[in-house]
Design a protein around this motif. Structure first.
Motif, short mmCIF file in Angstrom:
data_model
loop_
_atom_site.label_atom_id
_atom_site.label_comp_id
_atom_site.label_asym_id
_atom_site.label_seq_id
_atom_site.Cartn_x
_atom_site.Cartn_y
_atom_site.Cartn_z
N ASP A 256 51.59 -20.63 0.04
CA ASP A 256 50.51 -20.12 -0.80
C ASP A 256 50.31 -18.61 -0.68
O ASP A 256 49.70 -17.99 -1.55
N PHE A 257 50.83 -18.02 0.41
CA PHE A 257 50.67 -16.57 0.59
C PHE A 257 51.69 -15.78 -0.24
O PHE A 257 51.51 -14.57 -0.43
N ASN A 258 52.76 -16.44 -0.70
CA ASN A 258 53.78 -15.78 -1.52
C ASN A 258 54.30 -14.49 -0.90
O ASN A 258 54.37 -13.44 -1.56
N LEU A 259 54.67 -14.58 0.37
CA LEU A 259 55.26 -13.43 1.04
C LEU A 259 56.79 -13.52 1.04
O LEU A 259 57.47 -12.52 0.80
N ASP A 260 57.35 -14.69 1.28
CA ASP A 260 58.80 -14.88 1.20
C ASP A 260 59.23 -15.50 -0.11
O ASP A 260 60.42 -15.64 -0.38
N THR A 261 58.26 -15.91 -0.93
CA THR A 261 58.56 -16.53 -2.22
C THR A 261 57.69 -15.92 -3.31
O THR A 261 56.66 -15.29 -3.03
N GLU A 262 58.12 -16.12 -4.54
CA GLU A 262 57.34 -15.68 -5.69
C GLU A 262 56.44 -16.83 -6.13
O GLU A 262 56.56 -17.96 -5.65
N ALA A 263 55.55 -16.54 -7.07
CA ALA A 263 54.63 -17.56 -7.57
C ALA A 263 55.36 -18.73 -8.23
O ALA A 263 54.87 -19.87 -8.22
N ASP A 264 56.54 -18.46 -8.78
CA ASP A 264 57.31 -19.52 -9.43
C ASP A 264 58.20 -20.28 -8.45
O ASP A 264 58.97 -21.16 -8.85
N GLY A 265 58.12 -19.93 -7.16
CA GLY A 265 58.88 -20.65 -6.14
C GLY A 265 60.21 -20.03 -5.78
O GLY A 265 60.86 -20.48 -4.82
N THR A 266 60.67 -19.02 -6.52
CA THR A 266 61.94 -18.37 -6.18
C THR A 266 61.79 -17.56 -4.90
O THR A 266 60.70 -17.09 -4.56
N VAL A 267 62.90 -17.37 -4.21
CA VAL A 267 62.89 -16.65 -2.93
C VAL A 267 62.94 -15.15 -3.19
O VAL A 267 63.77 -14.67 -3.98
N TYR A 268 62.06 -14.42 -2.53
CA TYR A 268 61.97 -12.97 -2.74
C TYR A 268 63.24 -12.27 -2.27
O TYR A 268 63.78 -11.43 -2.98
N LYS A 269 63.73 -12.60 -1.08
CA LYS A 269 64.95 -11.99 -0.55
C LYS A 269 65.92 -13.10 -0.13
O LYS A 269 65.91 -13.52 1.03
#
Length: 282
Positions: A256-269
């Motif tokens: 829920d913090f969306n630090l390693d993921t985006e709001a759509d569930g994709t991985v940031y890095k």
């Protein structure tokens, strides 16, 4: 729970205490993390940092993780994300093999993988050759790059295109603007100081510029895989060390913090390795 996000950049959450080398928002504290962590012992239940540890030297990384240990409460959670050396190495070997077999599509992937491995370590100017690659008008393997580097690469590509469009528009419609900017630049104190340095140092001025950049924090000082990072965490006193995915965590409600993921569930890095550990009870 008290949460601490170190080296947060522009990726932070208001429920966390967010610290960065420079403030990037109202909720971000500016602090030089090479000088330690600016909080008392046992202040936090969770400490998190993403793509920060690799910017410390091998020796400094040890000291920094001990600082993370210090500010955690007993049974506190440390979560670390760094570029995954193993993943990059395996991708490099695959790209080398496919390119050697004459696969033209993989030739571009091979070039990018080499940049991932070395450019972030050896570059002497901001962005290095990776930025030049992403600023190409037509990137031959954009899908491959986005799959490896995720949102960050996508943002850099879009920002580069916008910058080029803006620069072209400005140069065509506002030539006087550039003249004013140059005049202001020539008058500023920093310019006069740099001019003096150039006169005093001569050809060695370039070495000064490179040294400034290399110490500025952009380049990678070390790389980690699942084994070396686990050994380092164990050395610093942590227990229950475990490799995670971007969505798995000891931390309640992590996604829920969306630090390693985006709001759509994709991985940031996507090129990251995620590892968590626990500070033991006394």
């Amino acid at each position: 729970m008290n949460y601490l996000n170190l080296g947060c950049g522009r990726r932070f959450h208001p429920e966390w205490t967010n610290v960065n080398f420079i403030s990037t928002g109202e909720d971000v504290i500016a602090h030089n993390l090479t000088q330690g962590i600016c909080f008392p012992d046992a202040s936090f239940d969770v400490v998190y940092h993403s793509h920060l540890l690799e910017h410390f030297s091998k020796t400094a990384a040890d000291s920094f993780l001990k600082e993370c240990y210090r500010v955690l409460r007993p049974q506190g959670i440390l979560r670390v994300a760094v570029p995954d050396l193993e993943q990059i190495a395996r991708t490099y070997l695959l790209a080398l093999e496919q390119t050697s077999l004459g696969d033209k599509e993989w030739a571009a992937n091979y070039e990018w993988t080499l940049l991932e491995m070395y450019d972030q370590t050896v570059r002497n100017e901001p962005g290095g050759n990776m930025a030049k690659y992403l600023l190409q008008k037509n990137i031959p393997n954009q899908e491959f790059i986005l799959k490896r580097s995720g949102t960050e690469a996508k943002s850099l590509i879009e920002a580069g295109h916008q910058y080029k469009q803006k620069s072209q528009q400005t140069s065509e419609t506002q030539p006087k603007y550039f003249l004013k900017q140059i005049y202001r630049f020539l008058r500023c104190r920093e310019y006069r100081r740099e001019s003096l340095f150039k006169i005093l140092l001569g050809h060695e001025y370039n070495a000064l510029q490179i040294g400034r950049f290399r110490q500025g924090g952009e380049v990678h000082q070390w790389m980690y895989d699942r084994y070396s990072l686990s050994i380092l965490l164990e050395k610093c006193g942590f227990q229950n060390i475990i490799q995670r995915t971007a969505i798995e965590s000891y931390i309640p409600g992590w996604v829920d913090f969306n630090l390693d993921t985006e709001a759509d569930g994709t991985v940031y890095k996507p090129d990251s390795i995620f590892v968590e550990a626990i500070k033991p009870a006394p």
